[in-house]
Design a protein around this motif. Sequence first.
Motif, PDB file in Angstrom:
ATOM      1  N   PRO A 156      43.457  41.988  46.601  1.00  0.00           N
ATOM      2  CA  PRO A 156      43.615  40.534  46.438  1.00  0.00           C
ATOM      3  C   PRO A 156      42.357  39.770  46.823  1.00  0.00           C
ATOM      4  O   PRO A 156      41.545  40.255  47.618  1.00  0.00           O
ATOM      5  N   LEU A 157      42.212  38.578  46.257  1.00  0.00           N
ATOM      6  CA  LEU A 157      41.070  37.742  46.588  1.00  0.00           C
ATOM      7  C   LEU A 157      41.206  37.223  48.018  1.00  0.00           C
ATOM      8  O   LEU A 157      42.304  36.938  48.485  1.00  0.00           O
ATOM      9  N   ARG A 158      40.085  37.129  48.677  1.00  0.00           N
ATOM     10  CA  ARG A 158      40.112  36.685  50.065  1.00  0.00           C
ATOM     11  C   ARG A 158      40.509  35.213  50.149  1.00  0.00           C
ATOM     12  O   ARG A 158      40.245  34.409  49.238  1.00  0.00           O
ATOM     13  N   GLN A 159      41.150  34.856  51.234  1.00  0.00           N
ATOM     14  CA  GLN A 159      41.573  33.478  51.448  1.00  0.00           C
ATOM     15  C   GLN A 159      40.383  32.622  51.864  1.00  0.00           C
ATOM     16  O   GLN A 159      39.582  33.025  52.714  1.00  0.00           O
ATOM     17  N   ILE A 160      40.280  31.446  51.249  1.00  0.00           N
ATOM     18  CA  ILE A 160      39.160  30.540  51.505  1.00  0.00           C
ATOM     19  C   ILE A 160      39.588  29.503  52.524  1.00  0.00           C
ATOM     20  O   ILE A 160      40.596  28.812  52.346  1.00  0.00           O
ATOM     21  N   THR A 161      38.850  29.421  53.611  1.00  0.00           N
ATOM     22  CA  THR A 161      39.135  28.438  54.663  1.00  0.00           C
ATOM     23  C   THR A 161      38.037  27.392  54.791  1.00  0.00           C
ATOM     24  O   THR A 161      38.153  26.489  55.632  1.00  0.00           O
ATOM     25  N   ASP A 162      36.979  27.502  53.987  1.00  0.00           N
ATOM     26  CA  ASP A 162      35.893  26.529  54.068  1.00  0.00           C
ATOM     27  C   ASP A 162      36.370  25.173  53.552  1.00  0.00           C
ATOM     28  O   ASP A 162      37.060  25.091  52.529  1.00  0.00           O
ATOM     29  N   PRO A 163      36.014  24.075  54.230  1.00  0.00           N
ATOM     30  CA  PRO A 163      36.445  22.743  53.769  1.00  0.00           C
ATOM     31  C   PRO A 163      35.672  22.316  52.530  1.00  0.00           C
ATOM     32  O   PRO A 163      34.596  22.854  52.228  1.00  0.00           O
TER      33      PRO A 163
END
Length: 339
Positions: A156-163
């Motif tokens: 799965p694609l990694r989760q993005i936490t960057d604003p």
Amino acid sequence: MAFQQMQQESPVLKYPEDFGLHPNVSLETAANMLLRAIQTSQNLPYNWTFIDKPQEGQIYLLFMPNPAQPLNDGIRWQDQENRYTMPVQRGARELEVAEVKFGFVPNSQDTAAWRMRRRYRLHKGGHPQLVLVHYSRVPPIQIVPSLLNNPIRHYPLRQITDPPIYVMGDKMGQKAFPHPAGPHQGGMPQVGMTPQAMIAQQNSNMEALERRRERERTRDGSGGVGVGQRPGPPRLDDDESADESELLSTRTLAIARYRRNHELMEEVFRQAAFASKKPSPSKRIYEGFDQADLEAKAAKLQGEVEALQARAAERRAQKVAADDVVVTASGHAPMEIVT
């Protein structure tokens, strides 16, 4: 025929609004959208995301610092990407088109390579880092059997936490955090807090704000700072008060600004409302005039009127005398008008 390889990728910056599905996009339409995007992107932050398995007709607006870099979208392409430029806007601008055909999504319901992708950007006459991506359909060809179940990226694609981040304008490079306060600050209620605790926390923040405001008023009213003392920080305006936005929640901050605005209005209208309650004595309309002056002006005007009347009578007498001379010389009586 060249094929894409599995690659390590990074997310892209995507315009936050959705453009919907469009089967076809002309060159002029793409150029107009890119020109409008220059204005709308001044105040809207772009989101970090992955383009993955887009639908037919999907449109994305991306900000790519390096527009020439490959764009992994979860589609395996059985052709090379071709680039060409076309004049648009009556030759005033130059649009670069990067086109790749015969794509399919591995391990999906695609039984043929029918997908096409076009990337548009204004090479001249626009912002070269704004890229409009459109997915459409071409006549299908057969999929190479060895690539049918070979994915193009890791799942799965990694989760993005960057604003989100602003890509242009006055805020270019600044991050747009979804919440003004972090977990270490007291403005936003923490997870698991009861309603009573949340109200108590907001009241405490309000009291701290009021105490700080009183200290600022005392310092401003003292007429300056003494020798050897360090001057306090400058007072910011309401819209630029970063301390309040980081310390308080949205509701508490709104209440504080509401009270502050009413205090300012009270200082403005206090004198107008309570300065003097005694009505001013009424004056007669002719008290501001001098009777002797008015009589002198009236006599002067009367003299001028009489002089004008005398001159008018003299001109009438001269005219009558001239008419009599003309009649006598001709020997004819003047024509009479019978009514």
